[in-house]
Design a protein around this motif. Structure first.
Motif, PDB file in Angstrom:
ATOM      1  N   TYR A 179       0.822  -1.207   0.000  1.00  0.00           N
ATOM      2  CA  TYR A 179       0.000   0.000   0.000  1.00  0.00           C
ATOM      3  C   TYR A 179       0.857   1.258   0.000  1.00  0.00           C
ATOM      4  O   TYR A 179       0.509   2.265  -0.623  1.00  0.00           O
ATOM      5  N   GLY A 180       2.016   1.210   0.662  1.00  0.00           N
ATOM      6  CA  GLY A 180       2.942   2.339   0.619  1.00  0.00           C
ATOM      7  C   GLY A 180       3.450   2.573  -0.797  1.00  0.00           C
ATOM      8  O   GLY A 180       3.536   3.713  -1.265  1.00  0.00           O
ATOM      9  N   LEU A 227       0.950   6.493  -7.078  1.00  0.00           N
ATOM     10  CA  LEU A 227      -0.155   7.420  -7.341  1.00  0.00           C
ATOM     11  C   LEU A 227       0.310   8.872  -7.246  1.00  0.00           C
ATOM     12  O   LEU A 227      -0.024   9.698  -8.104  1.00  0.00           O
ATOM     13  N   LYS A 228       1.092   9.193  -6.213  1.00  0.00           N
ATOM     14  CA  LYS A 228       1.589  10.562  -6.034  1.00  0.00           C
ATOM     15  C   LYS A 228       2.481  10.986  -7.195  1.00  0.00           C
ATOM     16  O   LYS A 228       2.457  12.140  -7.617  1.00  0.00           O
ATOM     17  N   ASN A 278       0.669   4.061  -2.981  1.00  0.00           N
ATOM     18  CA  ASN A 278       0.499   5.490  -2.698  1.00  0.00           C
ATOM     19  C   ASN A 278       1.603   6.322  -3.343  1.00  0.00           C
ATOM     20  O   ASN A 278       1.350   7.401  -3.893  1.00  0.00           O
ATOM     21  N   THR A 279       2.839   5.830  -3.301  1.00  0.00           N
ATOM     22  CA  THR A 279       3.954   6.536  -3.934  1.00  0.00           C
ATOM     23  C   THR A 279       3.754   6.610  -5.440  1.00  0.00           C
ATOM     24  O   THR A 279       3.947   7.671  -6.056  1.00  0.00           O
TER      25      THR A 279
END
Length: 84
Positions: free
Chosen positions: A20-21, A27-28, A24-25
């Motif tokens: 999940y980390g 996606l950012k 998220n990275t």
């Protein structure tokens, strides 16, 4: 997580927090984006963006060069030997 394990022959076990980390990275950085397929499903899917594809392409070229250079070193081929 299961796919990573299968692709790596069990060598890499990815935990949920790591996954999940990473998502998220990605996606950012806009390398992936959510893919809306079935809103009734809890399963989230993502698609790689053009920016992400370009990044992957550059990384594959970098790794290919690294592998080719490693093979030259392990094989004992040096620049001086090529010149002779």
């Amino acid at each position: 997580m299961q796919n990573v394990s299968v692709l790596s022959g069990g060598r890499v076990e990815l935990g949920a927090g790591t996954l999940y980390g990473a998502i998220n990275t990605l996606l950012k950085k806009r390398w992936i984006m959510p893919w809306e397929t079935n809103k009734s499903s809890r399963k989230k899917e993502y698609v790689i963006t053009d920016l992400g594809k370009g990044t992957v392409d550059r990384e594959m070229k970098r790794l290919t060069e690294l592998l080719e250079n490693s093979k030259k070193i392990v094989g004992g081929e040096t620049h001086a030997e090529k010149s002779v």
